[in-house]
Design an enzyme around this catalytic site. Structure first.
Site, PDB file in Angstrom:
ATOM      1  N   ILE A  28       0.862  -1.227  -0.102  1.00 14.96           N
ATOM      2  CA  ILE A  28      -0.192  -0.072   0.058  1.00 14.96           C
ATOM      3  C   ILE A  28       0.847   1.156   0.114  1.00 14.96           C
ATOM      4  O   ILE A  28       0.587   2.167  -0.474  1.00 14.96           O
ATOM      5  CB  ILE A  28      -0.906   0.057   1.222  1.00 14.96           C
ATOM      6  CG1 ILE A  28      -1.798  -1.088   1.132  1.00 14.96           C
ATOM      7  CG2 ILE A  28      -1.624   1.438   1.538  1.00 14.96           C
ATOM      8  CD1 ILE A  28      -2.550  -1.547   2.440  1.00 14.96           C
ATOM      9  N   ASP A  47      11.574   3.674   5.076  1.00 15.54           N
ATOM     10  CA  ASP A  47      11.306   2.463   5.350  1.00 15.54           C
ATOM     11  C   ASP A  47      12.635   1.728   5.933  1.00 15.54           C
ATOM     12  O   ASP A  47      13.647   2.291   5.879  1.00 15.54           O
ATOM     13  CB  ASP A  47      10.924   1.762   3.966  1.00 15.54           C
ATOM     14  CG  ASP A  47      10.242   0.405   4.098  1.00 15.54           C
ATOM     15  OD1 ASP A  47       9.073   0.408   3.748  1.00 15.54           O
ATOM     16  OD2 ASP A  47      10.705  -0.643   4.627  1.00 15.54           O
ATOM     17  N   ASN A  90       2.386   4.769   7.607  1.00 16.05           N
ATOM     18  CA  ASN A  90       1.594   3.662   6.754  1.00 16.05           C
ATOM     19  C   ASN A  90       2.321   2.078   7.236  1.00 16.05           C
ATOM     20  O   ASN A  90       1.821   1.122   7.248  1.00 16.05           O
ATOM     21  CB  ASN A  90       1.625   3.658   5.109  1.00 16.05           C
ATOM     22  CG  ASN A  90       1.450   2.285   4.458  1.00 16.05           C
ATOM     23  OD1 ASN A  90       0.319   1.720   4.405  1.00 16.05           O
ATOM     24  ND2 ASN A  90       2.564   1.723   4.319  1.00 16.05           N
ATOM     25  N   SER A 147      -7.129  -0.148   9.618  1.00 12.19           N
ATOM     26  CA  SER A 147      -7.526  -1.255   9.099  1.00 12.19           C
ATOM     27  C   SER A 147      -8.903  -1.529   9.488  1.00 12.19           C
ATOM     28  O   SER A 147      -9.471  -0.945  10.743  1.00 12.19           O
ATOM     29  CB  SER A 147      -6.677  -2.220   9.783  1.00 12.19           C
ATOM     30  OG  SER A 147      -7.161  -3.850   9.486  1.00 12.19           O
ATOM     31  N   TYR A 160      -3.013  -7.215  16.794  1.00 11.08           N
ATOM     32  CA  TYR A 160      -3.177  -6.587  15.655  1.00 11.08           C
ATOM     33  C   TYR A 160      -4.190  -5.611  15.676  1.00 11.08           C
ATOM     34  O   TYR A 160      -4.066  -4.274  15.530  1.00 11.08           O
ATOM     35  CB  TYR A 160      -3.100  -7.333  14.352  1.00 11.08           C
ATOM     36  CG  TYR A 160      -3.100  -6.535  13.206  1.00 11.08           C
ATOM     37  CD1 TYR A 160      -2.190  -5.799  12.666  1.00 11.08           C
ATOM     38  CD2 TYR A 160      -4.228  -6.381  12.346  1.00 11.08           C
ATOM     39  CE1 TYR A 160      -2.175  -5.054  11.623  1.00 11.08           C
ATOM     40  CE2 TYR A 160      -4.372  -5.682  11.312  1.00 11.08           C
ATOM     41  CZ  TYR A 160      -3.343  -5.103  10.788  1.00 11.08           C
ATOM     42  OH  TYR A 160      -3.424  -4.236   9.652  1.00 11.08           O
ATOM     43  N   LYS A 164      -4.671  -1.468  15.842  1.00 12.62           N
ATOM     44  CA  LYS A 164      -5.317  -0.627  14.897  1.00 12.62           C
ATOM     45  C   LYS A 164      -6.360   0.308  15.642  1.00 12.62           C
ATOM     46  O   LYS A 164      -6.755   1.222  15.132  1.00 12.62           O
ATOM     47  CB  LYS A 164      -5.706  -1.560  13.774  1.00 12.62           C
ATOM     48  CG  LYS A 164      -4.572  -2.035  12.891  1.00 12.62           C
ATOM     49  CD  LYS A 164      -3.750  -0.939  12.201  1.00 12.62           C
ATOM     50  CE  LYS A 164      -2.712  -1.396  11.344  1.00 12.62           C
ATOM     51  NZ  LYS A 164      -1.837  -0.381  10.718  1.00 12.62           N
ATOM     52  N   THR A 192      -9.058  -6.566   3.634  1.00  8.93           N
ATOM     53  CA  THR A 192      -7.939  -7.493   3.255  1.00  8.93           C
ATOM     54  C   THR A 192      -7.473  -7.057   1.770  1.00  8.93           C
ATOM     55  O   THR A 192      -8.252  -7.006   0.896  1.00  8.93           O
ATOM     56  CB  THR A 192      -8.332  -8.942   3.239  1.00  8.93           C
ATOM     57  OG1 THR A 192      -8.613  -9.402   4.651  1.00  8.93           O
ATOM     58  CG2 THR A 192      -6.905  -9.697   3.062  1.00  8.93           C
TER      59      THR A 192
HETATM   60  N1  LIG Z   1      -2.690  -5.851   3.420  1.00  6.31           N
HETATM   61  C1  LIG Z   1      -3.807  -5.748   3.906  1.00  6.31           C
HETATM   62  O1  LIG Z   1      -4.530  -6.577   3.950  1.00  6.31           O
HETATM   63  C2  LIG Z   1      -4.004  -4.739   5.209  1.00  6.31           C
HETATM   64  C3  LIG Z   1      -5.152  -4.680   5.655  1.00  6.31           C
HETATM   65  C4  LIG Z   1      -5.619  -3.771   6.298  1.00  6.31           C
HETATM   66  C5  LIG Z   1      -4.552  -2.759   6.759  1.00  6.31           C
HETATM   67  N2  LIG Z   1      -3.214  -2.780   6.166  1.00  6.31           N
HETATM   68  C6  LIG Z   1      -2.116  -1.853   6.773  1.00  6.31           C
HETATM   69  O2  LIG Z   1      -1.433  -1.404   5.533  1.00  6.31           O
HETATM   70  C7  LIG Z   1      -0.190  -1.163   6.127  1.00  6.31           C
HETATM   71  C8  LIG Z   1       0.877  -1.583   4.864  1.00  6.31           C
HETATM   72  O3  LIG Z   1       0.578  -2.894   4.763  1.00  6.31           O
HETATM   73  P1  LIG Z   1       0.913  -3.686   3.567  1.00  6.31           P
HETATM   74  O4  LIG Z   1      -0.133  -4.777   3.312  1.00  6.31           O
HETATM   75  O5  LIG Z   1       1.320  -2.470   2.192  1.00  6.31           O
HETATM   76  O6  LIG Z   1       2.409  -4.250   3.919  1.00  6.31           O
HETATM   77  P2  LIG Z   1       3.657  -4.726   3.316  1.00  6.31           P
HETATM   78  O7  LIG Z   1       4.422  -5.719   4.341  1.00  6.31           O
HETATM   79  O8  LIG Z   1       3.702  -5.180   1.932  1.00  6.31           O
HETATM   80  O9  LIG Z   1       4.576  -3.256   3.514  1.00  6.31           O
HETATM   81  C9  LIG Z   1       4.905  -2.772   4.858  1.00  6.31           C
HETATM   82  C10 LIG Z   1       5.984  -1.883   4.579  1.00  6.31           C
HETATM   83  O10 LIG Z   1       6.439  -1.217   6.020  1.00  6.31           O
HETATM   84  C11 LIG Z   1       7.730  -1.482   6.152  1.00  6.31           C
HETATM   85  N3  LIG Z   1       8.124  -1.560   7.629  1.00  6.31           N
HETATM   86  C12 LIG Z   1       7.511  -2.610   8.583  1.00  6.31           C
HETATM   87  N4  LIG Z   1       7.989  -2.507   9.527  1.00  6.31           N
HETATM   88  C13 LIG Z   1       8.713  -1.283   9.785  1.00  6.31           C
HETATM   89  C14 LIG Z   1       9.384  -0.413  10.568  1.00  6.31           C
HETATM   90  N5  LIG Z   1       9.633  -0.927  11.681  1.00  6.31           N
HETATM   91  N6  LIG Z   1       9.981   0.529  10.221  1.00  6.31           N
HETATM   92  C15 LIG Z   1       9.968   0.880   9.101  1.00  6.31           C
HETATM   93  N7  LIG Z   1       9.231   0.307   7.950  1.00  6.31           N
HETATM   94  C16 LIG Z   1       8.743  -0.721   8.180  1.00  6.31           C
HETATM   95  C17 LIG Z   1       8.069  -2.562   5.381  1.00  6.31           C
HETATM   96  O11 LIG Z   1       9.554  -2.878   5.328  1.00  6.31           O
HETATM   97  C18 LIG Z   1       7.197  -2.749   4.044  1.00  6.31           C
HETATM   98  O12 LIG Z   1       8.048  -2.064   3.240  1.00  6.31           O
HETATM   99  C19 LIG Z   1       0.057  -1.459   7.309  1.00  6.31           C
HETATM  100  O13 LIG Z   1      -0.111  -0.721   8.405  1.00  6.31           O
HETATM  101  C20 LIG Z   1      -1.006  -2.712   7.580  1.00  6.31           C
HETATM  102  O14 LIG Z   1      -1.134  -2.790   8.850  1.00  6.31           O
HETATM  103  C21 LIG Z   1      -2.760  -3.942   5.515  1.00  6.31           C
END
Ligand SMILES: NC(=O)c1ccc[n+]([C@@H]2O[C@H](COP(=O)([O-])OP(=O)(O)OC[C@H]3O[C@@H](n4cnc5c(N)ncnc54)[C@H](O)[C@@H]3O)[C@@H](O)[C@H]2O)c1
Length: 265
Positions: A28, A47, A90, A147, A160, A164, A192
């Site tokens: 995202i 990141d 994010n 989320s 989790y 959130k 999701t």
């Molecule tokens: N994918 C889903 O279904 C979903 C649903 C609801 C919410 N979210 C939220 O969306 C956001 C992004 O999720 P995504 O699915 O794109 O995940 P992803 O794992 O593809 O990307 C997450 C990014 O965050 C970085 N990251 C993680 N921990 C870190 C830290 N401690 N310091 C710096 N960078 C860090 C990772 O390196 C990665 O590049 C998150 O906050 C997640 O909770 C995701």
């Protein structure tokens, strides 16, 4: 065009604006960083591993659990971009289990990244956002990736969901604290979403195909949402078009929160 089709240039509503996207090297966050760039923003990606930052973005390495590193990364981004109008907070991690399954150190780790990570980033960014708001009213904003886990009870997501839920409340409190400074604070609530994160989750399942089908079926649209769909909502909340919007949670969840449809046959 010679083939009769027409294309329109992407909206340039972020022209002249600067943005920082945490967790912007994957999923995202990467979709958001790419979209803001396409719409005219100068964008930095913070990141822990910024190697996947989209083309044209400034990669800045920092872990959001490290306050000094976050402060240094925000200063570097501001210096290189020439200011900061838009913060997209994010970065986040997942966790599986009921309240009985995760030890205290796992609770601390998830809350440290998902909640305190946003606190640290906002703390470092706020002086710069204030300057942006004063110089160009209507342009300063913070958007959190929250989320559906904040608003619906999902099984096996105790820590989790707690993290959130805290992000949702933090969004509202921050929106109140900074509304008179001209800084808007909102969040998106994805259902999701099809990102590398979900790929990792499916890899852990006994039957990944059945798990994916179950996740698809849980959302009334019958599919996962895409990272680009979530990015479009973030870009709206961060854009000057949303200048009247603060303290809002925008769901991008295929209808999962609001609808009660009968199961498909
Ligand atoms: N994918 C889903 O279904 C979903 C649903 C609801 C919410 N979210 C939220 O969306 C956001 C992004 O999720 P995504 O699915 O794109 O995940 P992803 O794992 O593809 O990307 C997450 C990014 O965050 C970085 N990251 C993680 N921990 C870190 C830290 N401690 N310091 C710096 N960078 C860090 C990772 O390196 C990665 O590049 C998150 O906050 C997640 O909770 C995701």
């Amino acid at each position: 065009m010679t083939d009769g089709t027409t294309t329109s240039a992407p909206l340039q509503d972020f022209a002249g604006l600067t943005a920082l996207v945490t967790g912007g090297a994957s999923g995202i966050g990467a979709a958001t960083a790419a979209l803001l760039t396409a719409r005219g923003a100068r964008v930095a990606v913070l990141d822990r591993d910024p190697s996947g930052a989209p083309e044209g973005c400034l990669p800045v390495a920092a872990d959001v659990t490290d306050d000094a590193a976050v402060r240094a990364a925000v200063e570097e981004a501001v210096r290189e971009l020439g200011g900061l109008h838009v913060l997209v907070s994010n970065a986040g991690i997942g966790a599986i289990g009921t309240v009985e399954d995760n030890a205290d150190d796992e609770w601390s780790r998830v809350l440290d990244v998902n909640v305190l990570g946003m606190v640290r980033t906002a703390r470092a960014a706020l002086p710069h956002l204030r300057r942006a708001a004063a110089a160009r009213p209507g342009t300063a904003s913070i958007t959190h990736t929250c989320s559906i886990a904040a608003t619906a009870g999902l099984p096996q997501r105790a820590v989790y969901s707690a993290s959130k839920g805290a992000v949702l409340s933090l969004t509202l409190a921050m929106a109140a604290d900074h509304v008179r400074e001209g800084i808007r604070v909102n969040c998106v609530n994805p259902g999701t979403a099809d990102t590398p994160w979900i790929g990792r989750l499916l890899d852990q399942a006994g039957d990944p195909a059945a798990e994916r089908a179950a996740l698809n079926a849980r959302q009334p649209m019958g599919r996962l949402v895409t990272a680009d769909e979530v990015a479009a909502a973030i870009a709206y909340l961060a854009s000057p078009a949303a200048a009247g919007v603060t303290g809002t949670a925008l769901a991008v969840d295929g209808g999962m929160q609001g609808l009660r449809v009968r199961p498909a046959n």
